[in-house]
Design a protein around this motif. Structure first.
Motif, mmCIF file in Angstrom:
data_model
loop_
_atom_site.group_PDB
_atom_site.id
_atom_site.type_symbol
_atom_site.label_atom_id
_atom_site.label_comp_id
_atom_site.label_asym_id
_atom_site.label_seq_id
_atom_site.Cartn_x
_atom_site.Cartn_y
_atom_site.Cartn_z
ATOM 1 N N SER A 1 55.842 -24.856 31.239
ATOM 2 C CA SER A 1 56.913 -24.280 30.425
ATOM 3 C C SER A 1 57.547 -25.327 29.510
ATOM 4 O O SER A 1 57.522 -26.530 29.781
ATOM 5 C CB SER A 1 57.998 -23.662 31.313
ATOM 6 O OG SER A 1 58.720 -24.679 31.979
ATOM 7 N N TRP A 2 58.122 -24.850 28.417
ATOM 8 C CA TRP A 2 58.811 -25.719 27.475
ATOM 9 C C TRP A 2 59.949 -26.462 28.181
ATOM 10 O O TRP A 2 60.152 -27.658 27.983
ATOM 11 C CB TRP A 2 59.350 -24.886 26.317
ATOM 12 C CG TRP A 2 59.913 -25.715 25.205
ATOM 13 C CD1 TRP A 2 61.146 -26.300 25.157
ATOM 14 C CD2 TRP A 2 59.257 -26.062 23.996
ATOM 15 N NE1 TRP A 2 61.299 -26.978 23.983
ATOM 16 C CE2 TRP A 2 60.147 -26.849 23.243
ATOM 17 C CE3 TRP A 2 58.001 -25.770 23.459
ATOM 18 C CZ2 TRP A 2 59.835 -27.345 21.984
ATOM 19 C CZ3 TRP A 2 57.682 -26.273 22.217
ATOM 20 C CH2 TRP A 2 58.585 -27.045 21.489
ATOM 21 N N ALA A 3 60.697 -25.751 29.036
ATOM 22 C CA ALA A 3 61.835 -26.344 29.736
ATOM 23 C C ALA A 3 61.409 -27.528 30.600
ATOM 24 O O ALA A 3 62.118 -28.547 30.664
ATOM 25 C CB ALA A 3 62.542 -25.287 30.590
ATOM 26 N N TRP A 4 60.269 -27.422 31.264
ATOM 27 C CA TRP A 4 59.799 -28.525 32.098
ATOM 28 C C TRP A 4 59.478 -29.743 31.230
ATOM 29 O O TRP A 4 59.844 -30.871 31.563
ATOM 30 C CB TRP A 4 58.572 -28.116 32.902
ATOM 31 C CG TRP A 4 58.061 -29.250 33.746
ATOM 32 C CD1 TRP A 4 56.951 -30.005 33.516
ATOM 33 C CD2 TRP A 4 58.658 -29.778 34.931
ATOM 34 N NE1 TRP A 4 56.814 -30.964 34.477
ATOM 35 C CE2 TRP A 4 57.855 -30.846 35.369
ATOM 36 C CE3 TRP A 4 59.792 -29.455 35.659
ATOM 37 C CZ2 TRP A 4 58.143 -31.594 36.504
ATOM 38 C CZ3 TRP A 4 60.078 -30.201 36.792
ATOM 39 C CH2 TRP A 4 59.264 -31.254 37.202
ATOM 40 N N GLY A 5 58.819 -29.532 30.122
ATOM 41 C CA GLY A 5 58.511 -30.641 29.214
ATOM 42 C C GLY A 5 59.769 -31.302 28.687
ATOM 43 O O GLY A 5 59.853 -32.530 28.590
ATOM 44 N N GLU A 6 60.772 -30.491 28.357
ATOM 45 C CA GLU A 6 62.038 -31.047 27.870
ATOM 46 C C GLU A 6 62.752 -31.844 28.954
ATOM 47 O O GLU A 6 63.337 -32.890 28.678
ATOM 48 C CB GLU A 6 62.943 -29.926 27.354
ATOM 49 C CG GLU A 6 62.453 -29.330 26.046
ATOM 50 C CD GLU A 6 62.309 -30.368 24.948
ATOM 51 O OE1 GLU A 6 63.329 -30.986 24.559
ATOM 52 O OE2 GLU A 6 61.172 -30.583 24.475
ATOM 53 N N LEU A 7 62.703 -31.364 30.188
ATOM 54 C CA LEU A 7 63.304 -32.106 31.294
ATOM 55 C C LEU A 7 62.623 -33.464 31.443
ATOM 56 O O LEU A 7 63.285 -34.489 31.594
ATOM 57 C CB LEU A 7 63.199 -31.312 32.600
ATOM 58 C CG LEU A 7 63.700 -32.029 33.848
ATOM 59 C CD1 LEU A 7 65.213 -32.228 33.783
ATOM 60 C CD2 LEU A 7 63.312 -31.279 35.093
ATOM 61 N N LYS A 8 61.309 -33.484 31.387
ATOM 62 C CA LYS A 8 60.560 -34.732 31.534
ATOM 63 C C LYS A 8 60.874 -35.724 30.416
ATOM 64 O O LYS A 8 60.865 -36.935 30.651
ATOM 65 C CB LYS A 8 59.059 -34.454 31.588
ATOM 66 C CG LYS A 8 58.600 -33.682 32.810
ATOM 67 C CD LYS A 8 58.796 -34.444 34.090
ATOM 68 C CE LYS A 8 57.714 -35.462 34.279
ATOM 69 N NZ LYS A 8 57.786 -36.179 35.553
ATOM 70 N N THR A 9 61.170 -35.238 29.206
ATOM 71 C CA THR A 9 61.488 -36.158 28.103
ATOM 72 C C THR A 9 62.778 -36.931 28.385
ATOM 73 O O THR A 9 62.965 -38.023 27.849
ATOM 74 C CB THR A 9 61.602 -35.429 26.749
ATOM 75 O OG1 THR A 9 62.681 -34.499 26.779
ATOM 76 C CG2 THR A 9 60.304 -34.729 26.373
ATOM 77 N N GLN A 10 63.642 -36.400 29.215
ATOM 78 C CA GLN A 10 64.879 -37.099 29.578
ATOM 79 C C GLN A 10 64.621 -38.283 30.509
ATOM 80 O O GLN A 10 65.514 -39.088 30.759
ATOM 81 C CB GLN A 10 65.866 -36.131 30.221
ATOM 82 C CG GLN A 10 66.341 -35.054 29.274
ATOM 83 C CD GLN A 10 67.239 -34.038 29.952
ATOM 84 O OE1 GLN A 10 67.769 -34.266 31.035
ATOM 85 N NE2 GLN A 10 67.408 -32.906 29.297
ATOM 86 N N PHE A 11 63.402 -38.388 31.014
ATOM 87 C CA PHE A 11 63.028 -39.466 31.926
ATOM 88 C C PHE A 11 61.910 -40.347 31.351
ATOM 89 O O PHE A 11 61.145 -40.957 32.092
ATOM 90 C CB PHE A 11 62.612 -38.883 33.286
ATOM 91 C CG PHE A 11 63.740 -38.161 33.963
ATOM 92 C CD1 PHE A 11 64.673 -38.857 34.721
ATOM 93 C CD2 PHE A 11 63.897 -36.796 33.799
ATOM 94 C CE1 PHE A 11 65.736 -38.190 35.321
ATOM 95 C CE2 PHE A 11 64.950 -36.125 34.399
ATOM 96 C CZ PHE A 11 65.879 -36.824 35.158
ATOM 97 N N GLY A 12 61.829 -40.385 30.025
ATOM 98 C CA GLY A 12 60.898 -41.286 29.361
ATOM 99 C C GLY A 12 59.506 -40.750 29.085
ATOM 100 O O GLY A 12 58.639 -41.484 28.638
ATOM 101 N N TRP A 13 59.280 -39.489 29.354
ATOM 102 C CA TRP A 13 57.978 -38.884 29.093
ATOM 103 C C TRP A 13 57.953 -38.273 27.701
ATOM 104 O O TRP A 13 58.984 -37.954 27.138
ATOM 105 C CB TRP A 13 57.682 -37.784 30.116
ATOM 106 C CG TRP A 13 57.463 -38.307 31.503
ATOM 107 C CD1 TRP A 13 58.426 -38.677 32.394
ATOM 108 C CD2 TRP A 13 56.225 -38.517 32.145
ATOM 109 N NE1 TRP A 13 57.858 -39.104 33.563
ATOM 110 C CE2 TRP A 13 56.497 -39.014 33.439
ATOM 111 C CE3 TRP A 13 54.900 -38.336 31.766
ATOM 112 C CZ2 TRP A 13 55.493 -39.331 34.339
ATOM 113 C CZ3 TRP A 13 53.909 -38.646 32.673
ATOM 114 C CH2 TRP A 13 54.209 -39.140 33.946
#
Length: 79
Positions: A45-57
């Motif tokens: 999901s888009w939301a999961w990808g956005e969450l991961k970007t907050q941790f350097g991904w």
């Protein structure tokens, strides 16, 4: 833009075609594409990808309907 080329054979191998994954940058389009898949998963999901970007991904969302994949990657520290 990121492209990944895939060679595909059809019609009993008599014809070759090149297809490309295209990067999807629209949240609604992405989530609609993912939820239509019988094998969809919350980690795509888009939301999961956005969450991961907050941790350097970094999240790249690639589609060649009906196929789609969210690719997550990050730079690892040297050492």
């Amino acid at each position: 833009m990121l492209y990944i080329s895939i060679q595909s054979c059809y019609n009993h191998g008599s014809m070759m075609t090149s297809k490309r994954f295209e990067q999807v940058s629209d949240r609604v389009e992405w989530d609609n594409l993912i939820t239509r898949s019988a094998s969809s998963h919350v980690l795509q999901s888009w939301a999961w990808g956005e969450l991961k970007t907050q941790f350097g991904w970094r999240a790249d969302r690639l589609a060649m309907p009906p196929t789609a994949a969210q690719v997550l990657y990050r730079v690892l520290p040297v050492g």
